[in-house]
Design a protein around this motif. Structure first.
Motif, mmCIF file in Angstrom:
data_model
loop_
_atom_site.group_PDB
_atom_site.id
_atom_site.type_symbol
_atom_site.label_atom_id
_atom_site.label_comp_id
_atom_site.label_asym_id
_atom_site.label_seq_id
_atom_site.Cartn_x
_atom_site.Cartn_y
_atom_site.Cartn_z
ATOM 1 N N GLN A 266 -22.500 35.459 27.475
ATOM 2 C CA GLN A 266 -23.455 34.488 27.440
ATOM 3 C C GLN A 266 -23.339 33.305 26.848
ATOM 4 O OE1 GLN A 266 -26.688 36.815 25.918
ATOM 5 N NE2 GLN A 266 -27.392 37.860 27.750
ATOM 6 N N THR A 267 -22.431 33.413 25.808
ATOM 7 C CA THR A 267 -22.002 32.380 25.042
ATOM 8 C C THR A 267 -20.840 31.596 25.205
ATOM 9 O OG1 THR A 267 -20.832 33.709 23.391
ATOM 10 C CG2 THR A 267 -23.263 33.072 23.166
ATOM 11 N N ASP B 237 -18.201 29.566 28.337
ATOM 12 C CA ASP B 237 -18.020 29.141 29.434
ATOM 13 C C ASP B 237 -16.383 29.799 29.961
ATOM 14 O OD1 ASP B 237 -17.279 28.006 31.881
ATOM 15 O OD2 ASP B 237 -18.531 26.214 31.554
ATOM 16 N N MET C 246 -17.803 23.501 21.458
ATOM 17 C CA MET C 246 -18.993 23.836 22.200
ATOM 18 C C MET C 246 -19.650 22.870 22.959
ATOM 19 S SD MET C 246 -20.675 26.987 19.728
ATOM 20 C CE MET C 246 -21.437 27.641 21.248
ATOM 21 N N ARG D 118 -24.981 22.806 27.758
ATOM 22 C CA ARG D 118 -25.541 23.374 29.073
ATOM 23 C C ARG D 118 -26.991 23.290 29.408
ATOM 24 N NH1 ARG D 118 -20.887 22.646 29.550
ATOM 25 N NH2 ARG D 118 -19.008 24.291 29.689
ATOM 26 N N SER E 196 -29.330 25.005 25.040
ATOM 27 C CA SER E 196 -28.407 25.881 25.560
ATOM 28 C C SER E 196 -26.984 25.227 25.438
ATOM 29 C CB SER E 196 -28.466 26.392 27.027
ATOM 30 O OG SER E 196 -27.367 27.172 27.195
ATOM 31 N N LYS F 263 -22.521 26.456 25.271
ATOM 32 C CA LYS F 263 -21.470 27.370 25.363
ATOM 33 C C LYS F 263 -20.168 26.965 24.784
ATOM 34 C CE LYS F 263 -23.291 30.150 29.174
ATOM 35 N NZ LYS F 263 -22.743 31.051 30.093
#
Length: 183
Positions: A45-46, A48, A162, A165, A169, A171
């Motif tokens: 989930q964290t 990409d 990071m 997104r 959010s 990632k």
């Protein structure tokens, strides 16, 4: 009544700004916690993975090119051979590293991948929390750097990038292996 409405709108906007500001810090801590505990679902989930893979390949290829130039000196034929072979070696190594387990091992250990030995094993032990220092910095509105520095290698930090997104959010989408020109 009008003052209450204006105050309410101002409070909501203020809370939204604070939430936008702290969201990468929360996402970074979620990433680190998932890596330390081996939470594969949390890592998925964290991170990409396609963006992280592309970033890592570019960084390792650039690092390999610098090392090849440094080590071959004036021997252009050897340098050309090294430059031709390096990308295929890096590609295979990166594909093995960019998995939930590989990313977790990298974050747990605080070690950055190297062209000559880019893949830490999945059972890499976590360095003690007190031995890895974390620092954070915005690198723009949509980019945020998480720097992990080990006590035993203060001049060799792992810089995770990071990217936003969504409004709140973030990632893991890259890594910065570029040596600091000031250091």
């Amino acid at each position: 009544m009008k003052k209450i409405a204006i105050g309410l709108v101002a409070a909501i906007l203020g809370l939204a700004l604070v939430a936008c500001f702290i969201s990468p810090f929360v996402a970074a801590q979620r990433l680190i916690r998932a890596a330390r505990t081996g939470d594969v679902a949390g890592l998925e989930q964290t991170v990409d993975f396609p963006a992280f893979r592309a970033s890592l390949k570019a960084e390792l290829n650039a690092r390999a090119a610098m090392e090849i130039r440094d080590r071959t000196g004036e021997n252009r034929a050897l340098a050309a051979l090294g430059m031709m072979l390096a990308p295929s070696l890096v590609e295979g190594a990166v594909d093995g590293l960019v998995t939930p387990e590989g990313v977790a091992a990298m974050v747990r250990s605080g070690d950055k991948p190297r062209p000559e030995k880019p893949v830490p094993s999945a059972d890499t032990p976590a360095a003690p929390k007190e031995r890895i220092h974390q620092s954070w910095a915005y690198r723009g509105v949509n980019r945020f750097a998480v720097t992990l520095t080990r006590d035993d290698r203060p001049d060799d930090p792992l810089v995770l990038i990071m990217e936003r997104r969504g409004p709140l959010s973030w990632k893991l989408a890259g890594v910065d292996l570029t040596p600091d020109p000031m250091g």
